[in-house]
Design a protein around this motif. Structure first.
Motif, mmCIF file in Angstrom:
data_model
loop_
_atom_site.group_PDB
_atom_site.id
_atom_site.type_symbol
_atom_site.label_atom_id
_atom_site.label_comp_id
_atom_site.label_asym_id
_atom_site.label_seq_id
_atom_site.Cartn_x
_atom_site.Cartn_y
_atom_site.Cartn_z
ATOM 1 N N VAL A 67 1.216 -1.492 0.150
ATOM 2 C CA VAL A 67 -0.211 -0.286 0.282
ATOM 3 C C VAL A 67 0.954 1.339 -0.009
ATOM 4 O O VAL A 67 0.664 2.108 -1.034
ATOM 5 C CB VAL A 67 -1.209 0.286 1.363
ATOM 6 N N TYR A 68 1.727 1.089 0.831
ATOM 7 C CA TYR A 68 2.665 2.372 0.430
ATOM 8 C C TYR A 68 3.491 2.127 -0.341
ATOM 9 O O TYR A 68 3.588 3.840 -0.896
ATOM 10 C CB TYR A 68 4.530 2.373 1.979
ATOM 11 N N ALA A 69 3.872 1.376 -0.820
ATOM 12 C CA ALA A 69 4.892 1.381 -2.565
ATOM 13 C C ALA A 69 3.736 1.890 -3.674
ATOM 14 O O ALA A 69 3.886 2.912 -4.739
ATOM 15 C CB ALA A 69 4.973 0.505 -2.355
ATOM 16 N N GLY A 70 2.357 2.016 -3.386
ATOM 17 C CA GLY A 70 1.365 2.047 -4.416
ATOM 18 C C GLY A 70 0.772 3.567 -4.022
ATOM 19 O O GLY A 70 0.679 4.622 -5.304
ATOM 20 N N VAL A 71 1.327 3.851 -2.815
ATOM 21 C CA VAL A 71 0.723 5.490 -2.390
ATOM 22 C C VAL A 71 1.830 6.112 -3.412
ATOM 23 O O VAL A 71 1.959 7.429 -3.986
ATOM 24 C CB VAL A 71 0.510 5.884 -1.318
ATOM 25 N N ALA A 72 2.858 5.956 -2.187
ATOM 26 C CA ALA A 72 4.662 6.389 -3.269
ATOM 27 C C ALA A 72 4.487 6.389 -4.822
ATOM 28 O O ALA A 72 4.794 7.461 -5.648
ATOM 29 C CB ALA A 72 5.295 6.067 -3.219
ATOM 30 N N GLY A 73 4.336 5.117 -5.992
ATOM 31 C CA GLY A 73 4.158 5.410 -7.135
ATOM 32 C C GLY A 73 3.131 6.321 -7.527
ATOM 33 O O GLY A 73 3.295 6.452 -8.648
ATOM 34 N N ALA A 74 1.676 6.361 -6.899
ATOM 35 C CA ALA A 74 0.853 7.684 -7.399
ATOM 36 C C ALA A 74 1.485 8.808 -7.104
ATOM 37 O O ALA A 74 1.145 9.266 -8.696
ATOM 38 C CB ALA A 74 -0.071 6.801 -6.758
ATOM 39 N N LEU A 75 2.333 9.369 -6.402
ATOM 40 C CA LEU A 75 3.343 10.646 -5.857
ATOM 41 C C LEU A 75 3.663 10.792 -7.611
ATOM 42 O O LEU A 75 3.595 11.958 -7.740
ATOM 43 C CB LEU A 75 3.571 10.880 -4.855
ATOM 44 N N LEU A 76 4.833 9.750 -7.613
ATOM 45 C CA LEU A 76 5.942 9.823 -8.342
ATOM 46 C C LEU A 76 5.048 9.755 -10.070
ATOM 47 O O LEU A 76 5.796 10.884 -10.193
ATOM 48 C CB LEU A 76 6.581 8.439 -8.775
ATOM 49 N N ALA A 77 4.084 9.147 -10.209
ATOM 50 C CA ALA A 77 3.159 9.949 -11.287
ATOM 51 C C ALA A 77 2.711 11.077 -11.629
ATOM 52 O O ALA A 77 2.285 11.820 -12.429
ATOM 53 C CB ALA A 77 2.628 8.714 -11.447
ATOM 54 N N ILE A 78 2.252 11.579 -10.528
ATOM 55 C CA ILE A 78 1.541 12.940 -9.984
ATOM 56 C C ILE A 78 2.592 13.801 -10.938
ATOM 57 O O ILE A 78 2.671 14.929 -11.832
ATOM 58 C CB ILE A 78 0.926 12.990 -9.558
ATOM 59 N N GLN A 79 3.568 13.762 -10.019
ATOM 60 C CA GLN A 79 5.027 15.003 -10.367
ATOM 61 C C GLN A 79 5.534 14.621 -11.936
ATOM 62 O O GLN A 79 5.375 15.452 -11.652
ATOM 63 C CB GLN A 79 6.119 13.598 -8.789
ATOM 64 N N ALA A 80 6.239 13.566 -12.384
ATOM 65 C CA ALA A 80 6.369 13.664 -13.548
ATOM 66 C C ALA A 80 5.820 13.724 -14.489
ATOM 67 O O ALA A 80 5.627 13.661 -16.209
ATOM 68 C CB ALA A 80 6.926 11.632 -13.375
ATOM 69 N N GLU A 81 4.247 13.684 -14.408
ATOM 70 C CA GLU A 81 3.196 13.861 -15.328
ATOM 71 C C GLU A 81 2.863 12.254 -16.658
ATOM 72 O O GLU A 81 2.824 13.439 -17.491
ATOM 73 C CB GLU A 81 3.093 15.170 -15.363
ATOM 74 N N ILE A 82 3.982 11.623 -16.370
ATOM 75 C CA ILE A 82 4.236 10.756 -17.323
ATOM 76 C C ILE A 82 4.863 9.626 -16.691
ATOM 77 O O ILE A 82 5.375 9.895 -16.000
ATOM 78 C CB ILE A 82 5.525 11.045 -18.161
ATOM 79 N N VAL A 83 4.373 8.478 -16.729
ATOM 80 C CA VAL A 83 4.784 7.091 -16.561
ATOM 81 C C VAL A 83 5.114 6.259 -17.503
ATOM 82 O O VAL A 83 4.792 5.951 -18.705
ATOM 83 C CB VAL A 83 4.349 6.754 -15.460
ATOM 84 N N ASN A 84 6.068 5.788 -17.631
ATOM 85 C CA ASN A 84 6.786 4.509 -18.580
ATOM 86 C C ASN A 84 7.547 3.282 -18.223
ATOM 87 O O ASN A 84 7.941 3.546 -17.289
ATOM 88 C CB ASN A 84 6.663 5.068 -20.115
ATOM 89 N N PRO A 85 8.109 2.443 -18.676
ATOM 90 C CA PRO A 85 8.839 1.075 -18.293
ATOM 91 C C PRO A 85 10.591 2.050 -17.509
ATOM 92 O O PRO A 85 10.596 0.637 -17.011
ATOM 93 C CB PRO A 85 9.173 -0.273 -19.208
ATOM 94 N N LEU A 86 10.972 2.250 -18.238
ATOM 95 C CA LEU A 86 12.053 3.482 -18.120
ATOM 96 C C LEU A 86 11.999 4.112 -16.450
ATOM 97 O O LEU A 86 12.822 4.130 -16.020
ATOM 98 C CB LEU A 86 12.519 3.616 -18.727
ATOM 99 N N SER A 87 10.467 4.094 -15.733
ATOM 100 C CA SER A 87 10.247 4.547 -14.525
ATOM 101 C C SER A 87 10.757 3.944 -13.393
ATOM 102 O O SER A 87 10.510 4.414 -12.325
ATOM 103 C CB SER A 87 9.185 5.853 -14.715
ATOM 104 N N PHE A 88 10.443 2.385 -13.402
ATOM 105 C CA PHE A 88 10.097 1.740 -12.847
ATOM 106 C C PHE A 88 11.180 -0.016 -13.286
ATOM 107 O O PHE A 88 11.027 -0.927 -13.080
ATOM 108 C CB PHE A 88 8.565 1.771 -12.770
ATOM 109 N N THR A 89 12.191 0.855 -13.431
ATOM 110 C CA THR A 89 13.157 -0.382 -13.471
ATOM 111 C C THR A 89 13.602 -1.057 -12.204
ATOM 112 O O THR A 89 13.345 -0.002 -11.218
ATOM 113 C CB THR A 89 14.590 0.348 -14.355
ATOM 114 N N PHE A 90 14.701 -1.724 -11.957
ATOM 115 C CA PHE A 90 14.612 -2.701 -10.811
ATOM 116 C C PHE A 90 15.527 -2.158 -9.936
ATOM 117 O O PHE A 90 16.195 -1.847 -8.854
ATOM 118 C CB PHE A 90 15.544 -4.195 -11.447
ATOM 119 N N LEU A 91 16.187 -0.040 -10.914
ATOM 120 C CA LEU A 91 17.041 0.489 -10.111
ATOM 121 C C LEU A 91 16.244 0.704 -8.981
ATOM 122 O O LEU A 91 16.802 0.888 -7.854
ATOM 123 C CB LEU A 91 18.001 1.164 -11.190
#
Length: 335
Positions: free
Chosen positions: A229-253
């Motif tokens: 749940v915490y990770a999902g909320v963080a991911g949502a906020l990351l998408a809102i801040q970046a205004e774009i999501v793509n596979p390169l945004s969420f690599t294993f790094l």
């Protein structure tokens, strides 16, 4: 004595709230944006600390759980035209459900084997995102700014909330750290309660925990779900801040960065997670400025992590506990 302890906690909480409100007024708009990014890491790191620091379950797949949250927000905003901020709770729920499913291997795996299983999920996530291109936009991803007309943030550069206007970056700071402080409070209540004692019992000895009547399967999967749940909320906020999501945004790094922040902050310490988030957010930029040469920033970043681990083997949380020990000792010994 108890009343004095409560007073200390109340003063600390009030100081944190004052700092939360005043910080954007003391820094530039650019630094407010960077602090918002640190807030994203803070939320994810707190969630991972519940799982790894308090329950003892190693996960290298939290970047993938952030991807679930980020793409949930993007898909609802782009395809269903939801306002971006209203998607945050659903992003957390979606990642929590996926986290629960990822926790199922923990019933049979532990240690390095569990870490490798979750790492495989993180490595496979970019390919999965590209495969379902109709929903995720494939390799190009989803652009909230162009395709989500009801987005709260946007090109205007200002956001109006309850009749008060503020800059977009300040709004992102208040939104991210407001959710982060709420998440911190929930995590603090969890680890100090019965559930937290159950988590620590599983961490210290699964055999002893099972013999005392603790349901290991339920405890482990619940810890993965809460952390998700915490990770999902963080991911949502990351998408809102970046205004774009793509596979390169969420690599294993990204998963590695979250784990680094958790270790630097101190496993089993919630206050130290703030320093862990700031470390992950600011050190790469600082190392680039110091070196100014290709390839050198990564070396500086890695060397800094090694130095921190040598000097602070228990992380920033351990240092904070040592600094606070004289005060807490006086409180408990006071007649």
């Amino acid at each position: 004595m108890r009343q004095l302890g409560i007073a200390v906690w109340a003063v600390t909480a009030a100081a944190v709230l004052v700092l939360y409100v005043l910080v954007p007024q003391l820094v530039s708009d650019f630094h407010a944006r960077q602090l918002a990014g640190a807030g994203v890491f803070f939320i994810a790191i707190v969630g991972l600390n519940i799982l790894t620091g308090y329950t003892g379950q190693i996960s290298l797949g939290h970047g993938a759980l952030m991807a679930v949250g980020g793409y949930t927000t993007a898909a609802l905003a782009v395809h269903e035209h939801w306002r971006d901020v209203w998607t945050i709770p659903l992003a957390g729920i979606a990642a929590g459900l996926v986290g629960f499913l990822i926790g199922l291997p923990a019933l049979r795996l532990s240690g390095i084997y569990l870490a490798l299983a979750t790492f495989a999920f993180a490595v496979a996530m970019p390919s999965l995102l590209k495969k379902f291109s109709g929903l995720t936009g494939g390799g190009q991803g989803l652009r909230l700014l162009e395709q989500a007309p009801l987005q709260v943030t946007g090109l205007s550069g200002t956001v109006t909330v309850f009749g008060h206007s503020t800059s977009q970056n300040h709004f992102l700071y208040y939104l991210t750290w407001g959710i982060g402080l709420l998440g911190f409070l929930i995590a603090w209540l969890i680890v100090r309660g019965r559930l937290g004692r159950t988590f620590r019992a599983v961490r210290d000895s699964e055999v002893a925990a099972a013999s005392s009547g603790i349901d290991l399967a339920r405890t482990k999967t619940l810890a993965f779900a809460i952390s998700g749940v915490y990770a999902g909320v963080a991911g949502a906020l990351l998408a809102i801040q970046a205004e774009i999501v793509n596979p390169l945004s969420f690599t294993f790094l990204l998963s590695i960065l979250i784990l680094v922040g958790t270790v630097v902050g101190g496993l089993g310490s919630l206050p130290g997670m703030v320093l862990g988030a700031l470390f992950v957010q600011y050190l790469p930029d600082l190392s680039t400025r110091v070196s100014g040469k290709p390839g050198v920033p990564d070396f500086v970043y890695g060397a800094a992590i090694i130095v921190v681990m040598i000097l602070l083997p228990t992380g920033a949380g351990g240092l904070l506990r040592r600094l606070a020990r004289p005060l807490t000792t006086r409180l408990y010994l006071r007649p």
